[in-house]
Enzyme design. Structure first.
Site, PDB file in Angstrom:
ATOM      1  N   LEU A 119      80.673 101.537 -47.434  1.00 20.98           N
ATOM      2  CA  LEU A 119      80.924 101.218 -48.833  1.00 20.98           C
ATOM      3  C   LEU A 119      79.580 100.907 -49.497  1.00 20.98           C
ATOM      4  O   LEU A 119      78.581 100.676 -48.803  1.00 20.98           O
ATOM      5  CB  LEU A 119      81.853 100.013 -48.958  1.00 20.98           C
ATOM      6  CG  LEU A 119      83.252 100.191 -48.361  1.00 20.98           C
ATOM      7  CD1 LEU A 119      84.004  98.865 -48.383  1.00 20.98           C
ATOM      8  CD2 LEU A 119      84.041 101.264 -49.112  1.00 20.98           C
ATOM      9  N   SER A 120      79.555 100.862 -50.826  1.00 18.09           N
ATOM     10  CA  SER A 120      78.268 100.624 -51.482  1.00 18.09           C
ATOM     11  C   SER A 120      77.674  99.290 -51.054  1.00 18.09           C
ATOM     12  O   SER A 120      76.458  99.161 -50.951  1.00 18.09           O
ATOM     13  CB  SER A 120      78.414 100.686 -53.004  1.00 18.09           C
ATOM     14  OG  SER A 120      79.383  99.781 -53.469  1.00 18.09           O
ATOM     15  N   GLU A 121      78.515  98.273 -50.811  1.00 12.03           N
ATOM     16  CA  GLU A 121      78.019  97.004 -50.283  1.00 12.03           C
ATOM     17  C   GLU A 121      79.010  96.355 -49.339  1.00 12.03           C
ATOM     18  O   GLU A 121      80.229  96.455 -49.545  1.00 12.03           O
ATOM     19  CB  GLU A 121      77.732  96.000 -51.411  1.00 12.03           C
ATOM     20  CG  GLU A 121      76.258  95.817 -51.726  1.00 12.03           C
ATOM     21  CD  GLU A 121      75.769  96.848 -52.719  1.00 12.03           C
ATOM     22  OE1 GLU A 121      74.547  97.014 -52.825  1.00 12.03           O
ATOM     23  OE2 GLU A 121      76.608  97.483 -53.372  1.00 12.03           O
ATOM     24  N   THR A 122      78.456  95.711 -48.315  1.00 11.08           N
ATOM     25  CA  THR A 122      79.194  94.777 -47.477  1.00 11.08           C
ATOM     26  C   THR A 122      78.554  93.404 -47.659  1.00 11.08           C
ATOM     27  O   THR A 122      77.331  93.258 -47.552  1.00 11.08           O
ATOM     28  CB  THR A 122      79.156  95.185 -46.000  1.00 11.08           C
ATOM     29  OG1 THR A 122      79.844  96.440 -45.835  1.00 11.08           O
ATOM     30  CG2 THR A 122      79.829  94.136 -45.120  1.00 11.08           C
TER      31      THR A 122
END
Length: 271
Positions: free
Chosen positions: A44-47
């Site tokens: 995902l774009s961020e964790t």
């Protein structure tokens, strides 16, 4: 090892909209390589990884963000998603939570029918010369102005041009910037907002980010000055899309948006 993970769509208008973030509450920090590997696997774009600072009621949290490629200094949507996990799952009796990050303390609070996040404001400065020319070449279409505050911001002639933009991602990755925002004032007849944007950050392992809180740390002060209006309603017109309300308060930006909890689960792996 088993780690809880919550996937939350931030700045969402409903299912399958907004920006997905994975949120992993930890009892103690994992090593950086393991957190980076988890973020790469989540894809995902961020964790976001968070650790509570103490056992007393109302304790703050430490928070870090990883893209699939690297750790970043500021991520608005994953902070909003982390606030949702704390206020909805971990400590539902709370009304707000403060996270300590590389960008200083960031708070998330309940607000209206969603959540609000308090971010630093970064008013951009106008560019010229080779830096501006590189951004224009990366966009590959008409650009009215180029500005920068970490991220580059290219002003396009219309909301339709922002929607149709197809930047050269190799050129974007080569910019001396933390990605490229394209933006324009909205069409008052059809958009239902004040300005639109998209954000491309291949240097962070993300071709296009769906809805970006940190980009609005630049966009809010830019458009508030340009339009003479505050607060503002923003729409990020990626394929998933999302809306944010931006309220500029001196050197801070209050972003308000809805969240959509998508999935709860558990990461399991041998160490």
């Amino acid at each position: 090892m088993r780690i809880p993970v919550y996937q939350v769509d931030a700045f969402a208008q409903g299912p399958f909209t907004g920006n997905p973030a994975a949120v992993c509450p930890l009892g103690a920090w994992l090593d950086d390589a393991t957190m980076q590997a988890i973020a790469e696997s989540n894809n995902l774009s961020e964790t976001a990884f968070l650790v509570r600072r103490g056992q007393e009621a109302g304790a703050d949290y430490d928070l870090r963000w990883f893209t699939p490629a690297k750790e970043v200094d500021l991520c608005g949507h994953a902070t909003l998603a982390s606030g949702d996990v704390v206020l909805r799952v971990l400590e539902p009796e709370r009304g707000s939570v403060t996270f300590h990050t590389r960008s200083g303390p960031l708070s998330v609070a309940r607000g209206g029918d969603g959540l609000e996040i308090n971010l630093p404001a970064y008013p951009p400065e106008r560019l010229s010369g080779e830096a501006a020319a590189a951004a224009v070449a990366a966009v590959g279409g008409e650009v009215l102005e180029v500005w920068q505050a970490g991220k580059m911001l290219a002003v396009l002639p219309s909301a339709a041009a922002v929607r149709a933009a197809r930047p050269d991602l190799l050129r974007v990755a080569a910019l001396d910037a933390d990605g490229l925002i394209v933006t324009a004032s909205a069409d008052p007849q059809s958009d239902g907002c004040d300005f639109v944007s998209r954000y491309f950050v291949p240097q962070g392992g993300i071709d296009e980010d769906p809805v970006t809180g940190s980009a609005h740390s630049l966009l809010a002060p830019f458009w508030a000055a340009r339009l003479g209006k505050n607060p503002l309603v923003a729409q990020q017109v990626s394929a998933r899309g999302g809306y944010l309300t931006c309220d500029l308060r001196e050197d801070r930006v209050i972003l308000r948006g809805r969240v959509n909890p998508f999935m709860d689960g558990e990461i399991a792996f041998a160490r």
